[in-house]
Design a protein around this motif. Structure first.
Motif, PDB file in Angstrom:
ATOM      1  N   LYS A 114      -0.046 -18.362  -0.622  1.00 55.43           N
ATOM      2  CA  LYS A 114      -1.207 -18.356   0.650  1.00 55.43           C
ATOM      3  C   LYS A 114      -2.027 -18.613  -0.404  1.00 55.43           C
ATOM      4  N   GLN A 115      -2.193 -18.526  -1.480  1.00 57.26           N
ATOM      5  CA  GLN A 115      -3.073 -19.877  -2.068  1.00 57.26           C
ATOM      6  C   GLN A 115      -3.619 -20.748  -1.932  1.00 57.26           C
ATOM      7  N   LEU A 116      -1.931 -21.576  -2.303  1.00 57.91           N
ATOM      8  CA  LEU A 116      -1.693 -23.388  -1.378  1.00 57.91           C
ATOM      9  C   LEU A 116      -2.209 -23.339  -0.255  1.00 57.91           C
ATOM     10  N   ASN A 117      -2.155 -22.723   0.891  1.00 53.34           N
ATOM     11  CA  ASN A 117      -2.376 -23.464   2.241  1.00 53.34           C
ATOM     12  C   ASN A 117      -3.987 -22.421   2.149  1.00 53.34           C
ATOM     13  N   GLU A 118      -4.472 -22.180   1.491  1.00 54.87           N
ATOM     14  CA  GLU A 118      -6.266 -21.732   1.645  1.00 54.87           C
ATOM     15  C   GLU A 118      -6.414 -23.042   0.719  1.00 54.87           C
ATOM     16  N   GLU A 119      -5.976 -23.324  -0.246  1.00 57.41           N
ATOM     17  CA  GLU A 119      -6.451 -24.966  -0.631  1.00 57.41           C
ATOM     18  C   GLU A 119      -5.994 -26.092   0.108  1.00 57.41           C
ATOM     19  N   ASN A 166       9.329 -42.499   9.081  1.00 56.93           N
ATOM     20  CA  ASN A 166      10.198 -43.255   8.697  1.00 56.93           C
ATOM     21  C   ASN A 166      11.083 -42.378  10.102  1.00 56.93           C
ATOM     22  N   THR A 167      10.385 -41.915  10.596  1.00 59.58           N
ATOM     23  CA  THR A 167      11.612 -40.909  11.834  1.00 59.58           C
ATOM     24  C   THR A 167      10.239 -41.425  13.472  1.00 59.58           C
ATOM     25  N   GLY A 168       9.151 -42.148  13.516  1.00 55.02           N
ATOM     26  CA  GLY A 168       8.683 -42.562  14.389  1.00 55.02           C
ATOM     27  C   GLY A 168       7.471 -40.968  14.662  1.00 55.02           C
ATOM     28  N   THR A 169       7.151 -40.952  13.692  1.00 51.75           N
ATOM     29  CA  THR A 169       5.630 -39.715  13.901  1.00 51.75           C
ATOM     30  C   THR A 169       4.613 -40.505  14.758  1.00 51.75           C
ATOM     31  N   ASN A 170       4.683 -40.027  15.230  1.00 50.99           N
ATOM     32  CA  ASN A 170       2.718 -40.516  16.292  1.00 50.99           C
ATOM     33  C   ASN A 170       1.764 -40.826  14.981  1.00 50.99           C
ATOM     34  N   GLU A 171       1.779 -42.117  15.166  1.00 52.95           N
ATOM     35  CA  GLU A 171       0.074 -41.960  14.022  1.00 52.95           C
ATOM     36  C   GLU A 171      -0.712 -41.989  13.752  1.00 52.95           C
ATOM     37  N   THR A 172      -1.060 -40.579  15.326  1.00 57.65           N
ATOM     38  CA  THR A 172      -2.249 -39.521  14.895  1.00 57.65           C
ATOM     39  C   THR A 172      -1.748 -38.681  14.201  1.00 57.65           C
ATOM     40  N   HIS A 173      -0.555 -38.334  13.028  1.00 56.21           N
ATOM     41  CA  HIS A 173      -0.311 -37.692  12.057  1.00 56.21           C
ATOM     42  C   HIS A 173      -0.283 -38.156  10.793  1.00 56.21           C
ATOM     43  N   MET A 174      -0.713 -38.840  10.705  1.00 56.81           N
ATOM     44  CA  MET A 174      -0.646 -39.855   9.145  1.00 56.81           C
ATOM     45  C   MET A 174      -1.401 -38.514   8.472  1.00 56.81           C
ATOM     46  N   PHE A 175      -3.018 -38.122   8.621  1.00 56.80           N
ATOM     47  CA  PHE A 175      -3.653 -37.262   7.736  1.00 56.80           C
ATOM     48  C   PHE A 175      -3.109 -35.940   8.340  1.00 56.80           C
ATOM     49  N   SER A 176      -2.027 -35.915   8.452  1.00 58.48           N
ATOM     50  CA  SER A 176      -1.843 -34.005   8.038  1.00 58.48           C
ATOM     51  C   SER A 176      -1.470 -33.601   6.696  1.00 58.48           C
ATOM     52  N   HIS A 177      -1.822 -32.635   6.625  1.00 59.03           N
ATOM     53  CA  HIS A 177      -1.745 -32.156   4.767  1.00 59.03           C
ATOM     54  C   HIS A 177      -2.600 -32.401   4.096  1.00 59.03           C
ATOM     55  N   THR A 178      -3.769 -33.289   4.741  1.00 55.39           N
ATOM     56  CA  THR A 178      -4.263 -33.510   3.539  1.00 55.39           C
ATOM     57  C   THR A 178      -5.555 -33.429   3.386  1.00 55.39           C
ATOM     58  N   THR A 179      -6.437 -32.716   2.247  1.00 51.23           N
ATOM     59  CA  THR A 179      -8.049 -32.490   2.696  1.00 51.23           C
ATOM     60  C   THR A 179      -9.140 -33.897   2.166  1.00 51.23           C
ATOM     61  N   VAL A 180     -10.054 -33.764   3.333  1.00 52.00           N
ATOM     62  CA  VAL A 180     -11.578 -34.886   3.140  1.00 52.00           C
ATOM     63  C   VAL A 180     -12.091 -34.050   3.173  1.00 52.00           C
ATOM     64  N   SER A 181     -13.346 -34.591   2.008  1.00 46.23           N
ATOM     65  CA  SER A 181     -14.234 -34.249   1.840  1.00 46.23           C
ATOM     66  C   SER A 181     -15.109 -35.462   2.935  1.00 46.23           C
ATOM     67  N   THR A 182     -15.888 -34.627   2.968  1.00 46.98           N
ATOM     68  CA  THR A 182     -17.320 -36.504   4.327  1.00 46.98           C
ATOM     69  C   THR A 182     -18.218 -35.546   4.511  1.00 46.98           C
ATOM     70  N   THR A 183     -19.408 -36.448   4.360  1.00 49.39           N
ATOM     71  CA  THR A 183     -20.619 -35.816   5.292  1.00 49.39           C
ATOM     72  C   THR A 183     -20.729 -36.639   6.661  1.00 49.39           C
ATOM     73  N   ALA A 184     -21.303 -35.707   7.568  1.00 51.06           N
ATOM     74  CA  ALA A 184     -21.179 -36.106   8.861  1.00 51.06           C
ATOM     75  C   ALA A 184     -22.201 -37.316   9.375  1.00 51.06           C
ATOM     76  N   ALA A 185     -22.461 -37.534  10.304  1.00 50.94           N
ATOM     77  CA  ALA A 185     -23.861 -38.312  10.686  1.00 50.94           C
ATOM     78  C   ALA A 185     -24.800 -36.987  11.158  1.00 50.94           C
ATOM     79  N   PRO A 186     -25.717 -38.089  11.397  1.00 52.69           N
ATOM     80  CA  PRO A 186     -27.070 -37.460  11.167  1.00 52.69           C
ATOM     81  C   PRO A 186     -26.843 -35.720  12.311  1.00 52.69           C
ATOM     82  N   GLY A 187     -26.221 -35.537  12.202  1.00 52.87           N
ATOM     83  CA  GLY A 187     -25.988 -33.742  12.759  1.00 52.87           C
ATOM     84  C   GLY A 187     -25.832 -33.004  11.551  1.00 52.87           C
ATOM     85  N   GLY A 188     -25.749 -33.295  10.380  1.00 57.31           N
ATOM     86  CA  GLY A 188     -25.863 -32.860   9.162  1.00 57.31           C
ATOM     87  C   GLY A 188     -24.479 -32.550   8.277  1.00 57.31           C
TER      88      GLY A 188
END
Length: 626
Positions: free
Chosen positions: A455-460, A557-579
């Motif tokens: 549970k802690q891992l999923n929350e993190e 390697n199994t041909g997964t779509n490139e749109t899944h490359m960043f699944s299960h990674t955590t990204v911290s960012t600051t958005a555009a002018p919206g906040g």
């Protein structure tokens, strides 16, 4: 007769007759007178010789008589003294024989006299001892001379009686002192004549007979028993009184006032205790419900000490009865007494079971301490080493105690032909159940830890984890603005999964593409420098990063779509002018790209396009996986 002696006698007679004849011739005695005188002389000589012979014959007879008397006396003495018969050598003259017999008789008389003197002394001592001990004197026939064996036996008998008298006297003195002390302690005066004889008379006047010694032992045993009964009675009365005080909630100062001067077990103390108990019993009737509740608590305590099961406890159906009466209280008191008696009878086994339970719970406590990760930081003075030694000693002792309890219970069951129950089951089954429950508890605890960890891992992975330690703010010059501008370029706000911003700290996983960072432009070097300073991945993060990297490579390697490359990674960012916006554990690239401006999306897509294994990026990714 010696011939020379006869000749000498004859010559003496002839000379004497010749001289007589000469005298007679001178005198002028005639022949007839001379013949007469000569015959007179001869008769006189013959008479003298006859007298001499007669005297010698008498002497010989006297000697023979004395020899006969001595022989008879010696025979009697040797018989009385139990000595061998004395015999003289054959052919010995009577005079020598008499002398030998006389010498021997003198010796035997002296020996007889000595024996009689010894007998008289020993008899006097024996009589005195027998009078003191009320025993029969040693028997030796009166008027007879004791033999040496009889004297030795009598002497040994007297010595034995002397020791017996000393022993009885010592025992009497000791018992008399004990009896006096006991009578003083229990405030009892001598009642019977024997008791007065023991306590009043002089020690030397007391008859040390076997009957009196038995009576003395019986009196001492009676007083000891009386003392024990009084002690037990007083102890029971004190226990009963303290129970009543506790249930009546009697103030402490009142208890102390009553206890003052009530030491010991004298009848006065017993009387005072009984009066106080009667007083408390009267108060008890007025507080019957409180007493019943107290008895129920006490009953539960004894049930627990006897390891009664719920079924055994339910046999006492009055435990939940709400009709509080004196009869109900009596029933509870009887049940408590019954359980106490059960505990008293089986105390040895129950104490061993209790010891085993204490060791088993201590073992569980040691295991809980061993599973505590913070115990290494609280170790002071080698506490962990001492704890480990105690744990090893406990693990050695616990099986021995269990085996001891098993042996005791097996003997008990063999003697009585039934099973000894511990919590409603045999002890072997009880041990197996406790160990099984313990293993199941450990398994449940392990599963709960794994669930909590997952549970802690999923929350993190979704929200990011809190920092374990606060991050210190860097020192900023006074001319440097402290606030971050609200509007920043998207290139400055986009960071790799391995980076962390100054405004938000998250636990991030190392991306397999960290060396081909998604930021380009003039701020790329600054972002890389920031990443190298702020990112301090621990061993846990490295393991997680490796697992995630392997998963990403597997998807590629199994041909997964490139749109899944960043699944299960955590990204911290600051958005555009919206906040400000934090994207964590995005499910796909489209989710990640939602917050980006249209101008940046193609750039990010081209930057994050999958690489072939032969490309440099693929090599970097393989290197990261290794």
């Amino acid at each position: 007769m010696n011939p020379s002696g006869q000749q000498e006698l004859f010559r003496s007679i002839e000379n004497a007759m010749a001289k007589l004849y000469q005298i007679w011739d001178r005198i002028g005695i005639g022949k007839a007178n001379r013949e007469y005188r000569s015959s007179t002389v001869i008769k006189h000589v013959q008479g003298l010789l006859d007298e001499i012979v007669e005297e010698e014959v008498v002497l010989e007879r006297q000697i023979e008589t004395r020899i006969a008397d001595l022989t008879q006396e010696l025979a009697t003495l040797t018989k009385e003294l139990q000595l061998p018969e004395f015999k003289t050598p054959p052919g010995m003259p009577v005079l020598h024989k008499e002398k030998e017999l006389q010498t021997k008789a003198t010796c035997l008389r002296a020996e007889k006299k000595e024996r009689l003197q010894i007998l008289s002394r020993l008899r006097a001592e024996d009589q005195s001892l027998c009078d003191a001990l009320c025993l029969t004197p040693y028997y030796i026939p009166s008027g007879s001379t004791p033999s040496g064996e009889q004297l030795e036996e009598l002497k040994a008998h007297v010595q034995k009686l002397t020791l017996e008298k000393e022993k009885r006297m010592s025992q009497f003195i000791k018992h008399k002192k004990q009896i006096a002390d006991l009578m003083l302690e229990i405030e009892r005066a001598p009642e019977t004549s024997f008791e007065r004889e023991v306590m009043v008379e002089e020690e030397s006047q007391f008859s040390l007979s076997a009957e009196n010694m038995h009576a003395l032992d019986a009196l001492l045993a009676e007083l000891v028993s009386c003392k024990s009964r009084l002690e037990k009675t007083v102890q029971e009365l004190w226990e009963r009184l303290h129970v009543l005080w506790d249930r009546l909630e009697t103030p402490k100062h009142e208890q102390e006032m009553f206890e003052e001067g009530k030491e010991g077990f004298k009848p006065a103390v017993v009387h005072a205790l009984r009066e106080e108990i009667a007083k408390c019993e009267a108060q008890k009737l007025a507080n019957i419900q409180k007493f019943v509740d107290g008895m129920r608590k006490e009953l539960e305590t004894w049930w627990n000490k006897c390891y009664f099961s719920a079924r055994q406890r339910s046999e006492f159906k009055y435990f939940t009865d709400a009709n509080y009466t004196e009869d109900l209280l009596t029933l509870h008191e009887a049940e408590v007494a019954k359980v106490k008696e059960y505990y008293s009878v089986h105390q040895t086994i129950l104490q061993l079971v209790e010891q085993r339970e204490a060791l088993f719970h201590k073992m569980i406590e040691f295991e809980k301490r061993a599973n505590d990760p913070n115990r290494f930081f609280a170790d002071r003075g080698g506490k962990l080493l001492v704890e480990e030694k105690e744990r090893k000693a406990l693990m050695t002792k616990l099986p021995k105690v269990e085996q001891t309890v098993k042996d005791e219970i097996m003997l008990w069951e063999k003697d009585r032909g039934r099973t000894f129950l511990v919590n409603g089951m045999s002890f072997i089954n009880y041990i197996e159940k406790t160990w099984q429950d313990h293993e199941e508890a450990k398994l449940r605890e392990k599963e709960e830890r794994q669930k909590a960890k997952t549970k802690q891992l999923n929350e993190e992975m979704i929200f990011g984890s809190k920092p374990s330690t606060p991050v210190k703010r860097r020192f900023q010059p006074t001319n440097t603005p402290t606030k971050t501008p609200k509007h920043r370029k998207i290139e400055d706000s986009i960071k790799t999964p391995c980076s962390s911003s100054k405004g938000q700290h998250t636990t991030v996983y190392n991306s397999p593409y960290r060396k081909t960072g998604i930021s380009t432009g003039p701020h790329a070097s600054r972002m890389a420098a920031s990443n190298s300073k702020l990112q301090v991945p621990g061993s846990r993060n490295r393991r997680r990063s490796n697992r995630l990297a392997r998963k990403v490579l597997g998807e590629k390697n199994t041909g997964t779509n490139e749109t899944h490359m960043f699944s299960h990674t955590t990204v911290s960012t600051t958005a555009a002018p919206g906040g400000n916006m934090s994207l964590a554990s995005t499910g796909s690239y489209q989710d990640f790209a939602v917050g980006l401006s249209p101008a940046v999306r193609p750039f990010c897509r081209s930057s994050l396009a999958p690489q072939s294994p032969t490309s440099p990026r693929g090599a970097n990714m393989d290197h990261h996986r290794v």
